[in-house]
Design a protein around this motif. Sequence first.
Motif, PDB file in Angstrom:
ATOM      1  N   LEU A  15      28.374 -14.019   9.785  1.00  0.00           N
ATOM      2  CA  LEU A  15      28.886 -12.971   8.901  1.00  0.00           C
ATOM      3  C   LEU A  15      30.286 -12.556   9.330  1.00  0.00           C
ATOM      4  CD1 LEU A  15      28.529 -10.861   6.652  1.00  0.00           C
ATOM      5  CD2 LEU A  15      27.402  -9.379   8.335  1.00  0.00           C
ATOM      6  N   LYS A 110      19.349   1.182   1.239  1.00  0.00           N
ATOM      7  CA  LYS A 110      20.546   0.994   2.059  1.00  0.00           C
ATOM      8  C   LYS A 110      21.397   2.263   2.057  1.00  0.00           C
ATOM      9  CE  LYS A 110      19.887  -3.295   3.271  1.00  0.00           C
ATOM     10  NZ  LYS A 110      19.667  -3.661   4.683  1.00  0.00           N
ATOM     11  N   PHE A 170      28.781 -11.112  -0.444  1.00  0.00           N
ATOM     12  CA  PHE A 170      27.455 -10.712  -0.907  1.00  0.00           C
ATOM     13  C   PHE A 170      27.266 -10.864  -2.407  1.00  0.00           C
ATOM     14  CE2 PHE A 170      27.998  -8.495   3.111  1.00  0.00           C
ATOM     15  CZ  PHE A 170      26.768  -8.660   3.729  1.00  0.00           C
ATOM     16  N   ARG A 475      28.421  -4.770   8.163  1.00  0.00           N
ATOM     17  CA  ARG A 475      27.373  -4.299   9.084  1.00  0.00           C
ATOM     18  C   ARG A 475      26.484  -3.260   8.408  1.00  0.00           C
ATOM     19  NH1 ARG A 475      28.110  -5.236  14.499  1.00  0.00           N
ATOM     20  NH2 ARG A 475      27.024  -3.297  15.005  1.00  0.00           N
ATOM     21  N   THR A 478      23.999  -4.825   5.987  1.00  0.00           N
ATOM     22  CA  THR A 478      22.870  -5.549   6.584  1.00  0.00           C
ATOM     23  C   THR A 478      22.086  -4.669   7.541  1.00  0.00           C
ATOM     24  OG1 THR A 478      24.377  -6.411   8.295  1.00  0.00           O
ATOM     25  CG2 THR A 478      24.005  -7.776   6.351  1.00  0.00           C
ATOM     26  N   ARG A 479      22.446  -3.390   7.612  1.00  0.00           N
ATOM     27  CA  ARG A 479      21.763  -2.473   8.521  1.00  0.00           C
ATOM     28  C   ARG A 479      20.381  -2.149   8.002  1.00  0.00           C
ATOM     29  NH1 ARG A 479      23.038   1.420  12.441  1.00  0.00           N
ATOM     30  NH2 ARG A 479      21.734   3.289  12.380  1.00  0.00           N
TER      31      ARG A 479
END
Length: 480
Positions: A15, A110, A170, A475, A478-479
Amino acid sequence: MTDSRQHAPATDPALLDALREHVHGGMPTTIADLSALVRLPSVSWSAFDPAHVQRSAEAVADLARSTGVFDEVRIVRSAVQGDTPAEGAAADVELGQPAVLAVRPARNGKPTVMLYAHHDVQPQGDDAQWETPPFEPTLRGDRLYGRGASDDKAGVMTHVAALRALHAQFGDDLELGVVLFVEGEEEFGSRSFRTFLREQKEHLAADVIVVADSDNWSTEVPAITVSLRGNVTFKVTLTTLEHASHSGMYGGAAPDAMMPMVRLLASLHADDGSVAVPGLTAYDAPVPERSEDEFAAEAALVDGARPVGSGPVLSRMWFQPSITVTGMDVPSVANASNTLLPSVAARVSVRVAPGQPASEAYTAVEEHLRRNTPFGARLEISEPDAGDGFLVDTSGWAVQEARTAMAEGWGADPVEQGIGGSIPFVSDLAAEFPEAQILVTGVEDPDTRAHSPNESQHLGVLHRAAASEAILLGRLATRA
């Protein structure tokens, strides 16, 4: 303001490499878009043509759409604070300058991040002091010159470049919530900011707020701004005579207004140049070392000029109050005649140490001026404006994420620093969204000369800032 801080775990290498490559590949377009924004003289002050600010807002809205991220992009104007009529009243309402609001709601739990910048700029000032035309972007070496090239159109383009990279990685599967808020009157006091926050609160709500309008330690070392001074400005007018009089006939007995004004303004400072107003406080915190010689070079002191104040240099700029007379209404030297001036006005700017309310500082300065007005001059204080300082809570997870993203995007750990300047709306954001974590970042460096002639943006800093923000957004996307 030291390096005793925690980083989040490193970004997934695949990534990380992908986001870096997306930002790098997009830099020619990013620079071209920044240049196009600089050509728009979007000065938001009331004496300038608002059509330029409108065109700038339209350009920023088009850039927001070009990212492919947002479900909705709008240009919004809100009422100036205090100018909203009572319900049912049919009064004219003064609207602030146009802002751009773009929204993509979060999916599947998210977090949401709000990205702030402003597209309005300071006036160019004296064209003769510019080495290149202020609104014609000019590349010299690693720097792009022009009014607003850094403050804050480079901040706008940092967000745009990072979002383009995020979308390239993405696509439509992005689940991170994103709000882009690009204000149109930050340089004119953010007069409609609080109204805008109230009206758009539902759309602006976020877990993390990134304010891209600050400085970096150098062109090679990034910074997270963790403290901001507040600001109080006002106009002070002294009047001693009903009309101007011949200085030869009445001088020596009649007090011209310049005499008490000079003495009154001098009373604001001690002999060493530090502030001498009772009631103005300082903030106590450690600062990195910076010698007076280093400071003199960065601040462009002429030979023989000495720094003012006492204590560590950075403490003076970050944590102590300062007072500057930024303008005076007096006859020019070319137009001076042998007369006693009946009235003199000055614009005073007070930088308030973080932790002291701006209203308290204003009261202290006002009381000082009234106590120390000489020769019975008539004192008038008008046009007051105030904004509180801010201290960032660095204990949250978002700051740790930002530290890691900056280290990976810059190749150097960020420094935590204070800023002597003021961004009063940050305290407004904190008040309206108390649960949000606020990150104050930026694209400036010690040679940017924001607000001054020959403002410029270092393109290496722009590249690294955009890469760091893209990594941060990746970040967060994808957290868990």
